[in-house]
Design an enzyme around this catalytic site. Structure first.
Site, mmCIF file in Angstrom:
data_model
loop_
_atom_site.group_PDB
_atom_site.id
_atom_site.type_symbol
_atom_site.label_atom_id
_atom_site.label_comp_id
_atom_site.label_asym_id
_atom_site.label_seq_id
_atom_site.Cartn_x
_atom_site.Cartn_y
_atom_site.Cartn_z
ATOM 1 N N CYS A 151 0.845 -1.192 0.000
ATOM 2 C CA CYS A 151 0.000 0.000 0.000
ATOM 3 C C CYS A 151 0.884 1.247 0.000
ATOM 4 C CB CYS A 151 -0.918 0.002 1.220
ATOM 5 S SG CYS A 151 -1.898 1.507 1.394
ATOM 6 N N CYS A 155 -1.156 5.765 7.153
ATOM 7 C CA CYS A 155 -2.424 5.190 7.616
ATOM 8 C C CYS A 155 -2.204 4.432 8.923
ATOM 9 C CB CYS A 155 -2.983 4.257 6.557
ATOM 10 S SG CYS A 155 -4.492 3.404 7.043
ATOM 11 N N CYS A 204 -2.471 -0.553 8.980
ATOM 12 C CA CYS A 204 -1.464 -1.616 8.835
ATOM 13 C C CYS A 204 -0.125 -1.119 9.374
ATOM 14 C CB CYS A 204 -1.319 -2.028 7.372
ATOM 15 S SG CYS A 204 -2.801 -2.782 6.673
ATOM 16 N N CYS A 209 -8.102 0.070 -0.362
ATOM 17 C CA CYS A 209 -7.391 -0.577 0.741
ATOM 18 C C CYS A 209 -7.116 -2.025 0.369
ATOM 19 C CB CYS A 209 -8.235 -0.496 2.013
ATOM 20 S SG CYS A 209 -7.515 -1.378 3.409
ATOM 21 N N TYR A 226 -19.888 -13.467 26.235
ATOM 22 C CA TYR A 226 -19.567 -12.494 25.187
ATOM 23 C C TYR A 226 -19.839 -13.125 23.813
ATOM 24 C CZ TYR A 226 -16.753 -11.062 29.254
ATOM 25 O OH TYR A 226 -16.321 -10.745 30.523
ATOM 26 N N GLU A 235 -24.649 -12.010 26.068
ATOM 27 C CA GLU A 235 -24.133 -10.865 25.309
ATOM 28 C C GLU A 235 -24.836 -9.595 25.790
ATOM 29 O OE1 GLU A 235 -22.417 -8.214 23.221
ATOM 30 O OE2 GLU A 235 -21.720 -10.273 22.898
ATOM 31 N N ASP A 248 -14.942 -15.104 25.145
ATOM 32 C CA ASP A 248 -14.327 -14.346 24.047
ATOM 33 C C ASP A 248 -14.537 -12.864 24.343
ATOM 34 O OD1 ASP A 248 -13.259 -13.422 21.712
ATOM 35 O OD2 ASP A 248 -14.805 -14.226 20.388
ATOM 36 N N CYS A 304 -8.419 -11.498 22.144
ATOM 37 C CA CYS A 304 -7.880 -10.578 21.142
ATOM 38 C C CYS A 304 -6.766 -9.714 21.720
ATOM 39 C CB CYS A 304 -8.988 -9.701 20.566
ATOM 40 S SG CYS A 304 -9.833 -8.669 21.774
#
Length: 520
Positions: free
Chosen positions: A81, A87, A90, A173, A340, A361, A419, A446
């Site tokens: 890119c 940006c 990334c 993108c 979650y 949730e 999660d 995550c």
């Protein structure tokens, strides 16, 4: 160069240094040291020798700007890119993909050892190789483009530069689907033709704030949702046409253009009049087509609305959820809690081989989607509850323990799956999980720093860490997902409840000492 400043423990702003990059930070930035003083340098690659300018100096470390690559690393590559450095999306596109995977594997491992306090050799013995992508491009099924104006007042779409709200225009993108470019060109051209204003964060005026685009990779269906600042500040808004309401000047013409995009299934607007960083408003109006799109994951069909949480990388989601199902080790009789749960992707995937599953949730729309997804796929052994996991789970436990629950098996489930968001599990949720004493806990994370913190708490409460496997859900960024299996090894109730907050405080202390920001 500049060593005369080392006596005070810091360099001066704008000072130039030459440094070899010997490590990688949490977000993929290069790390080098000058006589023990650490420099964090965005866009520098491990193995580079660079010239960098001090931007922000602290007592034991500094942030620096990459000025010149003096000797390139063998792991350095040309970013595909052209605006990758500007940006904020990334962070490590200039690093070879193979080296990225090693960085992410090490990141998960090191956080579990350093923050979680686990033995390094033991972690190495149970850690499986990271799940990478065969083709790490065009993998995102969702994009949210902020809309702004350039210096001449022309509308632009793109992404925010790192740690700012300055929009870097992006026409295509490389990690998004090819249809995004066509859709953005239609929207921007329409805004120019009909003099539709872009939202201005400073003044609160202007109509179009964001463009949300989603695509079902299996179905090919496409959704466009325009997030608009609709109401008193926009005199053109509110005019009726035909059977509908005109939210955007020239709305019928815009719909005519968008519906010609191959796969277009849903066109809608989201009303967001708040002065907030939250992108989507809760009020959604369908302008054309269906209110949702559909897609298939793990053999299940899901309906996805503009507000639905749905993993953005379908190819890697299959691998990650497949690993979670493998770690759950279901035979068809087990009781499972999925905390979650979102729109029920993991819950319903596990329902196929479990006795009964419970999903929790906080977002009401997601729970309604989950219930509808269960009906659509003919799944009758799933129960969904709306609320915070740290509230719903303890309330259920107290009722069940007191005899006020229809399903006593849910009081002591076989498996609990979590999660959570980046901040990890709430202490009350962890405490209740330990009280419920499931045979196995599957933790999908995550953020490996909060994962490590929570693993320490769970293992202090009677569990043993049995397997860890990272998954590269977001190639070219510093983020990495993980899937972990824990097994109960003690019948004792955790004697560490009172230590939960202490351990969370220790996590933040470690992060602060490292010069990083504690996630969440």
């Amino acid at each position: 160069m500049g060593k005369e400043k080392l006596g005070s423990g810091r360099f001066q702003k704008d000072e130039m240094l030459e440094v070899e990059i010997t490590d990688i930070g949490n977000d993929g930035e290069g790390i080098g040291k000058v006589d023990g003083y650490a420099l964090f340098i965005k866009d520098a690659v491990i193995g580079d020798r660079v010239r960098a300018k001090i931007m922000k100096s602290k007592k034991n470390y500094a942030y620096a700007h990459l000025e010149e690559v003096l000797e390139p690393s063998p792991f350095r590559q040309q970013a595909r890119c052209p605006i990758a450095r500007q940006c904020g999306g990334c962070q490590i596109q200039n690093m070879t993909y193979e080296r990225q995977l090693k960085f992410k594997q090490d990141k998960v491992r090191n956080n579990i050892v350093r923050i979680g306090g686990f033995d390094g050799e033991y972690v190495d013995s149970i850690m499986e190789p990271i799940m990478g992508m065969d083709d790490p491009w065009r993998y995102r099924n969702k994009a949210q483009y902020p809309i702004g104006a350039d210096r001449e007042g022309n509308p632009v779409a793109g992404f925010y530069a790192g740690r700012t709200h300055s929009i870097i225009p992006v026409s295509d993108c490389r990690i998004g689907v090819v249809e995004n470019e066509m859709i953005l060109e239609i929207v921007l051209e329409h805004m120019r033709q009909f003099h539709v204003s872009a939202y201005n964060e400073g003044t609160g005026h202007g109509l179009v704030r964001h463009v949300l685009i989603r695509k079902g990779f299996e179905s090919g269906q496409i959704m466009v949702c325009l997030v608009i600042n609709y109401g008193k500040r926009n005199p053109n808004s509110g005019r009726d046409f035909g059977k509908g309401r005109e939210y955007i000047p020239g709305q019928e013409r815009l719909i005519e253009k968008l519906e010609k995009v191959p796969g277009m299934t849903s066109i809608s607007v989201s009303i967001n009049n708040e002065n907030t960083n939250v992108i989507m408003g809760t009020e959604i109006h369908t302008l054309w087509g269906e209110p949702v799109i559909r897609d298939t994951l793990n053999g299940l069909e899901f309906e996805i609305s503009p507000l639905s949480f749905y993993q953005v990388n379908p190819a890697q989601t299959k691998k990650l959820y497949g690993q979670a199902i493998k770690y759950a080790d279901l035979s068809g009789k087990e009781t499972v809690w999925d905390l979650y749960c979102g729109i029920g992707t993991i819950t319903l995937s596990m329902a196929k081989t479990a006795g009964h599953v419970y999903g929790v949730e906080i977002i009401p729309e997601a729970i309604e989607d989950a219930k509808e997804n269960a009906k659509r796929n003919g799944i009758e052994n799933a129960t969904f509850m709306c609320g915070k996991a740290e509230v719903v789970l303890p309330e259920f436990y107290e009722k069940a323990a007191g005899g006020d629950a229809s399903d006593k098996d849910a009081l002591h489930p076989d498996v609990i799956v979590v999660d959570p968001p980046r901040k990890g599990c709430d202490s009350k949720c962890l405490e209740t999980m330990l009280k419920m004493q499931p045979e196995r806990i599957v933790y999908v994370s995550c953020d490996s720093a909060t994962l490590a913190r929570d693993l320490r708490i769970l293992c202090d409460g009677g569990y043993k860490l049995k397997a860890v496997r990272p998954c590269d859900m977001f190639p070219w960024s510093g983020h990495v997902e993980s899937c972990v299996r824990l097994e109960r090894v003690s019948n004792r109730k955790a004697d560490s409840y009172v230590k939960l907050n202490v351990k969370m405080e220790e996590y933040y202390r470690i992060k602060d000492a490292e010069g990083g920001e504690a996630d969440g």
